[in-house]
Design a protein around this motif. Sequence first.
Motif, PDB file in Angstrom:
ATOM      1  N   LEU A 114       0.809  -1.194   0.051  1.00  0.00           N
ATOM      2  CA  LEU A 114       0.103  -0.185  -0.087  1.00  0.00           C
ATOM      3  C   LEU A 114       0.869   1.449   0.009  1.00  0.00           C
ATOM      4  O   LEU A 114       1.772   1.438   1.020  1.00  0.00           O
ATOM      5  CB  LEU A 114      -0.664   0.050   1.329  1.00  0.00           C
ATOM      6  CG  LEU A 114      -1.814  -1.186   1.269  1.00  0.00           C
ATOM      7  CD1 LEU A 114      -2.795  -1.147   2.600  1.00  0.00           C
ATOM      8  CD2 LEU A 114      -2.844  -1.346   0.150  1.00  0.00           C
ATOM      9  N   HIS A 148      -3.172  -6.758   7.671  1.00  0.00           N
ATOM     10  CA  HIS A 148      -3.686  -5.487   6.662  1.00  0.00           C
ATOM     11  C   HIS A 148      -2.380  -4.427   7.143  1.00  0.00           C
ATOM     12  O   HIS A 148      -1.930  -3.947   6.091  1.00  0.00           O
ATOM     13  CB  HIS A 148      -4.792  -4.974   7.066  1.00  0.00           C
ATOM     14  CG  HIS A 148      -5.212  -3.630   6.023  1.00  0.00           C
ATOM     15  ND1 HIS A 148      -5.464  -3.913   4.987  1.00  0.00           N
ATOM     16  CD2 HIS A 148      -5.000  -2.269   6.314  1.00  0.00           C
ATOM     17  CE1 HIS A 148      -5.419  -2.647   4.359  1.00  0.00           C
ATOM     18  NE2 HIS A 148      -5.270  -1.705   5.387  1.00  0.00           N
ATOM     19  N   HIS A 149      -2.083  -4.228   8.198  1.00  0.00           N
ATOM     20  CA  HIS A 149      -1.038  -3.102   8.720  1.00  0.00           C
ATOM     21  C   HIS A 149       0.229  -3.379   8.043  1.00  0.00           C
ATOM     22  O   HIS A 149       0.872  -2.392   7.785  1.00  0.00           O
ATOM     23  CB  HIS A 149      -0.981  -2.773  10.177  1.00  0.00           C
ATOM     24  CG  HIS A 149      -2.114  -2.035  10.745  1.00  0.00           C
ATOM     25  ND1 HIS A 149      -1.936  -0.613  11.122  1.00  0.00           N
ATOM     26  CD2 HIS A 149      -3.382  -2.321  11.129  1.00  0.00           C
ATOM     27  CE1 HIS A 149      -3.319  -0.375  11.671  1.00  0.00           C
ATOM     28  NE2 HIS A 149      -4.104  -1.259  11.686  1.00  0.00           N
ATOM     29  N   LEU A 158       0.981  -4.498   5.136  1.00  0.00           N
ATOM     30  CA  LEU A 158       0.885  -4.046   3.675  1.00  0.00           C
ATOM     31  C   LEU A 158       1.547  -2.701   3.524  1.00  0.00           C
ATOM     32  O   LEU A 158       2.014  -2.422   2.373  1.00  0.00           O
ATOM     33  CB  LEU A 158      -0.442  -4.097   3.137  1.00  0.00           C
ATOM     34  CG  LEU A 158      -1.103  -5.521   3.233  1.00  0.00           C
ATOM     35  CD1 LEU A 158      -2.451  -5.405   2.658  1.00  0.00           C
ATOM     36  CD2 LEU A 158      -0.014  -6.310   2.490  1.00  0.00           C
ATOM     37  N   TRP A 162      -8.555   1.118   6.723  1.00  0.00           N
ATOM     38  CA  TRP A 162      -9.239  -0.278   7.309  1.00  0.00           C
ATOM     39  C   TRP A 162      -9.175  -0.213   8.464  1.00  0.00           C
ATOM     40  O   TRP A 162      -8.025  -0.525   9.412  1.00  0.00           O
ATOM     41  CB  TRP A 162      -8.553  -1.203   6.484  1.00  0.00           C
ATOM     42  CG  TRP A 162      -8.647  -2.503   6.778  1.00  0.00           C
ATOM     43  CD1 TRP A 162      -9.579  -3.185   5.837  1.00  0.00           C
ATOM     44  CD2 TRP A 162      -8.525  -3.405   7.620  1.00  0.00           C
ATOM     45  NE1 TRP A 162     -10.071  -4.489   6.393  1.00  0.00           N
ATOM     46  CE2 TRP A 162      -9.244  -4.790   7.408  1.00  0.00           C
ATOM     47  CE3 TRP A 162      -7.724  -3.307   9.049  1.00  0.00           C
ATOM     48  CZ2 TRP A 162      -9.199  -5.743   8.410  1.00  0.00           C
ATOM     49  CZ3 TRP A 162      -7.678  -4.575   9.710  1.00  0.00           C
ATOM     50  CH2 TRP A 162      -8.311  -5.680   9.394  1.00  0.00           C
ATOM     51  N   ARG A 217      -7.735   1.989  13.064  1.00  0.00           N
ATOM     52  CA  ARG A 217      -6.385   2.297  12.556  1.00  0.00           C
ATOM     53  C   ARG A 217      -5.410   2.015  14.083  1.00  0.00           C
ATOM     54  O   ARG A 217      -4.254   1.562  14.254  1.00  0.00           O
ATOM     55  CB  ARG A 217      -6.034   3.326  11.933  1.00  0.00           C
ATOM     56  CG  ARG A 217      -4.780   3.643  11.610  1.00  0.00           C
ATOM     57  CD  ARG A 217      -4.343   4.882  10.900  1.00  0.00           C
ATOM     58  NE  ARG A 217      -3.141   5.245  10.768  1.00  0.00           N
ATOM     59  CZ  ARG A 217      -2.519   6.213   9.890  1.00  0.00           C
ATOM     60  NH1 ARG A 217      -3.608   6.846   9.043  1.00  0.00           N
ATOM     61  NH2 ARG A 217      -1.289   6.585  10.029  1.00  0.00           N
ATOM     62  N   ASN A 254      -9.360 -10.940   5.136  1.00  0.00           N
ATOM     63  CA  ASN A 254      -9.766  -9.516   4.488  1.00  0.00           C
ATOM     64  C   ASN A 254      -8.879  -8.346   4.306  1.00  0.00           C
ATOM     65  O   ASN A 254      -8.827  -7.745   3.567  1.00  0.00           O
ATOM     66  CB  ASN A 254     -11.133  -9.172   5.166  1.00  0.00           C
ATOM     67  CG  ASN A 254     -11.643  -7.746   4.899  1.00  0.00           C
ATOM     68  OD1 ASN A 254     -11.187  -6.771   5.315  1.00  0.00           O
ATOM     69  ND2 ASN A 254     -12.467  -7.896   3.912  1.00  0.00           N
ATOM     70  N   GLY A 255      -8.012  -8.401   5.623  1.00  0.00           N
ATOM     71  CA  GLY A 255      -7.037  -7.111   5.620  1.00  0.00           C
ATOM     72  C   GLY A 255      -5.967  -7.621   4.734  1.00  0.00           C
ATOM     73  O   GLY A 255      -5.528  -6.517   4.136  1.00  0.00           O
ATOM     74  N   GLY A 278      -8.636  -5.867   1.800  1.00  0.00           N
ATOM     75  CA  GLY A 278      -8.325  -4.393   2.175  1.00  0.00           C
ATOM     76  C   GLY A 278      -9.574  -3.573   2.172  1.00  0.00           C
ATOM     77  O   GLY A 278     -10.692  -4.038   2.223  1.00  0.00           O
ATOM     78  N   ASP A 279      -9.330  -2.155   2.098  1.00  0.00           N
ATOM     79  CA  ASP A 279     -10.376  -1.341   1.843  1.00  0.00           C
ATOM     80  C   ASP A 279     -10.376  -0.362   0.676  1.00  0.00           C
ATOM     81  O   ASP A 279     -10.782   0.583   0.846  1.00  0.00           O
ATOM     82  CB  ASP A 279     -10.504  -0.391   3.260  1.00  0.00           C
ATOM     83  CG  ASP A 279      -9.234   0.349   3.353  1.00  0.00           C
ATOM     84  OD1 ASP A 279      -8.179   0.139   2.446  1.00  0.00           O
ATOM     85  OD2 ASP A 279      -9.173   1.100   4.451  1.00  0.00           O
ATOM     86  N   GLN A 317      -2.276 -12.670  -4.554  1.00  0.00           N
ATOM     87  CA  GLN A 317      -3.344 -12.599  -3.490  1.00  0.00           C
ATOM     88  C   GLN A 317      -4.282 -13.752  -3.404  1.00  0.00           C
ATOM     89  O   GLN A 317      -4.584 -14.318  -2.621  1.00  0.00           O
ATOM     90  CB  GLN A 317      -4.099 -11.248  -3.970  1.00  0.00           C
ATOM     91  CG  GLN A 317      -3.391 -10.236  -3.637  1.00  0.00           C
ATOM     92  CD  GLN A 317      -4.275  -9.009  -3.955  1.00  0.00           C
ATOM     93  OE1 GLN A 317      -4.877  -8.920  -5.150  1.00  0.00           O
ATOM     94  NE2 GLN A 317      -4.539  -7.796  -3.228  1.00  0.00           N
TER      95      GLN A 317
END
Length: 456
Positions: A44, A138-139, A141, A318, A321, A364-365, A369-370, A414
């Motif tokens: 990201l 997620h974080h 990324l 996302w 945070r 999902n993360g 993601g978002d 992915q």
Amino acid sequence: MSIRVEERPEVHKPAKEDNRLAARVETGLIIAGFVGMLFLLPRLEWGDGSIRYFQLTGLLTQGTVPEEKYSMIGPLFSTPLWLIGKLVEAPSWWTLRYNPLLLMGGVAFVWFALRDRLPRPLLRRFILLLVFASMFAHHQLGYNGEVFTAILVLIGTVALLGGRTRSAWLTVAVGVASTPAALPAMALMTAKWIWDVRRLRWVLAVCAAVALVMAEAWLRRGSPLETGYEADNQGRRTIMPYSGLPGLSYPIFFGVLSLIFSFGKGLLFFAPGLFLPVRQRLRHLAAGRQLYDLWLAFVIGLLLLYGMYWSWSGSSFWGPRYLLFAAVPAAFALAVRCYQSDASALADLVTVVVLGLSIWVGLNGAVFGDVDVPKVCWPDGAGHYEAPICFYTPEFSALWYPFVAGIKLLTVGQWIYLGYGLAVGAYLMAGPLLRIAGHLHTWAIPAAARVRAFHW
């Protein structure tokens, strides 16, 4: 003033024998997952993560000292990666792997520090859940600063149990200095430690963190009291009744309520393990109980501070945070529930539900993601008028939006990581599901006997 002599924590040997086959399988899953994180998932490159990267680049190439509000303590530790990348003409590729490498280093330290203090099967489950079934998925990324703070606080608290108290608190202080808003959380956690060991001198750890924050501000902005948040520290006026106000202006009641229960930002959905009762299960694991209490104190401190912040939601990021560290006690509580088998059928059913949600949080993360959610909530690319939709409406939560909009086009990497994540989830689910099957079998035998004894 000293009240009582501090005692060095005792070493507690694991209560159960370790299964070699399970150990190899779980270690293999952990290593394979980290490889997937590094090489299969896209990075990201947006938000303040990109700002931090360009600040570091300007500092290393032009000697420009950034005056912006984001701390440079965390990014400075990624300098070796940037230099390696510069040599091979790929500084961005290398630097953006900083957070997963931090996560790898953190869990490696946890393993070697706790493998003789906690049962190793429990410890491996904790690592699996923390890395692949929590908000860390997620974080890692991006290049944001929350991972640095969370990992250093994790390392520091674990080091406390080994008697390396000074270096442990220094590690925590450096991590917290990178996120100055975490100072109240550190103060609360330090108070818990002082209460446990009866030594007031550890209040100096908080003083060290404050000194680091002020020193960075002095070096970068010319004043130890200038944080960089003095200007433009507020959002736009929206339909939300308390929007448009600066700083710590949000009513704490509504902020804490939203950070726990909202569909798009609530810990109940993004770190459900945090709400599992595990105190009784930790009564025979002194090291685990002490760590868990310290971690909870830190999370409560974060929750209270960010519950008053005008941007409590973390905006378009996302999930919750700023509360990434909540993933640590959440994963540990869930690992304890999965590890210990002396539970009722209802307890195992609750564990399965929480575990399933946690696995989805990680998948999902990491994979979805978002990316698409901001297109709905911030349609003009800058305004915040539609933001409440993503904060409070389940259909537009980052967790559930993929089911509404359909699966987007994924890369090959992915898809591979998604398959891997499902395999890890199935492995983690096996134990609790087998226990539920055992409960059903126990109930079925007397029920069948009663049916056979019934006379028409």
